[in-house]
Design an enzyme around this catalytic site. Structure first.
Site, PDB file in Angstrom:
ATOM      1  CD  GLU A   1       6.668   2.145   5.877  1.00 15.95           C
ATOM      2  OE1 GLU A   1       6.352   2.597   4.604  1.00 15.95           O
ATOM      3  OE2 GLU A   1       7.241   2.876   6.781  1.00 15.95           O
ATOM      4  CG  ASP A   2       3.453   4.905   7.937  1.00 15.45           C
ATOM      5  OD1 ASP A   2       2.803   4.411   7.128  1.00 15.45           O
ATOM      6  OD2 ASP A   2       3.849   5.976   8.079  1.00 15.45           O
TER       7      ASP A   2
END
Lengths: 370, 258
Positions: free
Chosen positions: A217-218
């Site tokens: 997700e980063d």
């Protein structure tokens, strides 16, 4: 080839030096925006109590801390209550929510606290990060309108066990340098351990919920910010990850997982990665020297590796203290970099918190099957 | 009466501008409707896989973010410019053979779009939800680039599956498409600012998605060759272009008007 590598890696080291020695922009307290710190928790890792307590010592005019767990029985929840009582003047809450919108457990854990956060500026900070009192003052002033997200170089501190030292030597040298170089080469390198952004910006592509489908997700946050013509910045000082005891097997598994995610996101970059390993560069150097000048191959390789180690020691000293154990670990890590890379290459599944996932191009997860 | 362009690429595929930048770019030029249609390559072919790895196409990972961003930018385009932003993709099926390659635009509801499906299946799915399917540059684009003839080869069979065929792409008019009697549309295939000099569609309907789709289906369209000259920071479309309109009238009959 070896010369080019020196140029690139030397440049990365220089960029790190420049960043870590640059001065923080000073902004009057009244002009600093309020910040919501989101701390996702799961289980009790070594040093967790001290890591969490460090958040209560942050010196910043207006902020709130939202700790989140997915179950009231999570042992981390038991650690929070005494801290909330110990620091009544700090605006902090514990959020318990088992919302599940996608396969990423960290994003699921964060959804409720993200929704309840009262400020536009949001910082996601992992539980294994021990923050310094000036953390927010160093970070927030760089969140200018053209910046989408600010991430940080992660310094591996307090290592214990072979895996711990290997991890620290990787984080504090190769990884730190390539975070800066990746930015130069237009690859978004965002580390989820510390991400500062505006919620209003994240909402432009659907908010945190949209990110729940990705294991990285980063990375996707950085990718989306770039699509919005916004910059990904790196904090002026590293954040400190408390490593604690780490076995070799934990280190191996973690790097296989991390590498396979990297491969699914940027396969071309992954394929050429070994060309930048010190052991491979040294091989090129030794081959050239031995062929052209008849120099002893083994000696040339060792001299080149030592020169590389000196550069890495300098970078490491910028990030964290350098110890003798770390020196030994550096040599081991550099030599096993190739076997790790091969193991990453030969598979596309990852084991994450006890579940098996198949990785699709772009870092998407497929069919959770065990 | 307003200008419209239904074939625009952003930096989610091989376009140069971001979606917000495109909204500002067309909004400032007072366009009434645009569709952003980034490439979405099938991921079963080698060329499709290579495009995914090179980052010049949407993929299953970036698609959800793309859709969400289009939603928020649609609201902004309307509020700030009164411009209708229609979400879209260009389903891209590339093969070594031009006759096995096909590009088609899907406009409207994008949920559940699968680039690996055949056009007939996608068309049924999209049109059932009120969307539109447009065959993109179905004949030679007269440029040194990948050509996509597959849909044109199947045009009789696809008569009821495609709502419009591009009769112009960028600055080029396609005679055979114009003479075919098939429903047509003109788009720019915009990738960067220099592609602005191109054929556009002119609409007279309300600036609503359903009204626009209806106008396309009923062929209540006119086409206009757009070329602009920059004067004191404002943009003026120039109405003639080396006899462009006259030439178009000669070649296209009553399909073209100003």
């Amino acid at each position: 080839m070896a010369g080019l590598n020196w140029l690139i890696n030397g440049w990365g080291t220089w960029l790190a030096f420049k960043q870590f020695t640059s001065k923080v922009r000073l902004i009057p307290d009244d002009d600093l925006p309020s910040v919501s710190i989101l701390k996702p928790l799961k289980g009790v890792d070594p040093g967790l109590h001290e890591n969490l307590e460090s958040c209560f010592h942050v010196n910043y005019p207006r902020f709130e801390i939202l700790f989140s767990v997915s179950s009231p029985n999570d042992p981390a929840a038991l650690l929070i209550q005494p801290l909330l009582e110990k620091y009544p003047n700090v605006n902090a809450k514990l959020i318990i929510s088992n919302q599940e919108v996608g396969p990423n457990p960290k994003v699921n854990n964060l959804l409720a606290s993200y929704k309840l956060a009262t400020h536009d500026v949001v910082l996601i900070s992992d539980s294994n990060i021990r923050v310094s009192p000036d953390y927010l003052r160093n970070l927030v002033p760089d969140l200018t309108p053209d910046v989408g997200v600010i991430t940080a170089v992660v310094a591996g501190t307090h290592p214990n066990g072979l895996g711990g030292y290997l991890e620290a030597s990787y984080l504090n040298t190769f990884f730190a340098r390539w975070m800066f170089l990746a930015r130069v080469f237009s690859f978004e390198s965002v580390v989820g351990k510390s991400m500062l952004f505006k919620r209003s910006t994240l909402e432009r592509f659907g908010g945190l919920k949209t990110l729940s489908g990705y294991i990285a997700e980063d990375y996707m946050t950085g990718h989306a910010m770039k699509k919005l013509d916004l910059k990904v910045e790196i904090m002026r000082s590293p954040v400190r990850q408390y490593l604690g005891h780490y076995s070799f097997s934990s280190f191996w598994k973690r790097h296989i997982r991390w590498g396979r995610i990297r491969k699914s996101i940027a396969p071309l970059a992954f394929i050429i990665e070994p060309l930048f390993f010190s052991s491979v560069t040294s091989l090129f150097f030794a081959l050239a020297i031995s062929q052209w000048f008849g120099f002893h191959f083994g000696l040339a390789w060792t001299i080149h590796m030592t020169a590389w180690w000196i550069m890495d020691s300098f970078l490491c000293s910028l990030i964290d203290q350098f110890s003798w154990k770390l020196i030994l670990a550096w040599w081991v890590r550099e030599v096993i970099a190739i076997p790790i890379w091969l193991a990453i290459l030969l598979g596309n599944t990852v084991d994450w918190r006890g579940k098996d996932y198949r990785l699709l191009p772009g870092g998407l997860l497929e069919g959770i099957a065990k | 009466m307003y200008l419209a362009d239904f074939h625009i690429h952003s930096n989610f595929s091989d376009g140069k501008l971001s979606i917000p930048a495109l909204v500002d770019y067309f909004g400032k030029r007072e366009f009434g409707a645009i569709a952003i249609t980034d490439h979405f390559c099938e991921d079963t072919s080698l060329i499709g896989k290579a495009s995914t790895y090179l980052g010049v196409t949407l993929n299953r990972a970036t698609f959800p973010i793309y859709c969400e961003l289009l939603k928020t930018e649609k609201a902004r385009a309307w509020e700030q410019y009164g411009m209708m932003l229609i979400p879209g993709v260009e389903i891209t099926k590339n093969s070594i053979s031009n006759h096995r390659s096909a590009h088609f635009l899907v406009l409207g509801e994008l949920e559940g779009i699968d680039p690996n499906k055949d056009i007939t299946e996608t068309s049924d799915q999209v049109r059932a939800k009120g969307g539109l399917v447009i065959a993109a540059h179905p004949v030679s684009t007269q440029k040194l680039e990948k050509q996509t003839y597959h849909l044109w080869d199947r045009r009789e069979g696809l008569r009821n599956k495609v709502d419009a065929w591009e009769v112009a792409s960028g600055p080029y008019l396609f005679d055979e498409v114009g003479r075919s009697g098939l429903p047509v549309i003109a788009n720019s295939d915009f990738h960067q600012e220099r592609n602005m000099t191109s054929w556009k569609t002119v609409l007279r309907c309300e600036r609503r998605q359903d009204a626009i789709f209806e106008a396309i289906k009923k062929q209540k369209l006119e086409f206009f060759f757009y070329r602009e000259v920059k004067r004191r920071e404002s943009y003026h479309p120039q109405r003639t272009y080396y006899g462009g309109v006259e030439l178009a009238h000669q070649r296209m009959g009553n399909l073209v008007s100003v």
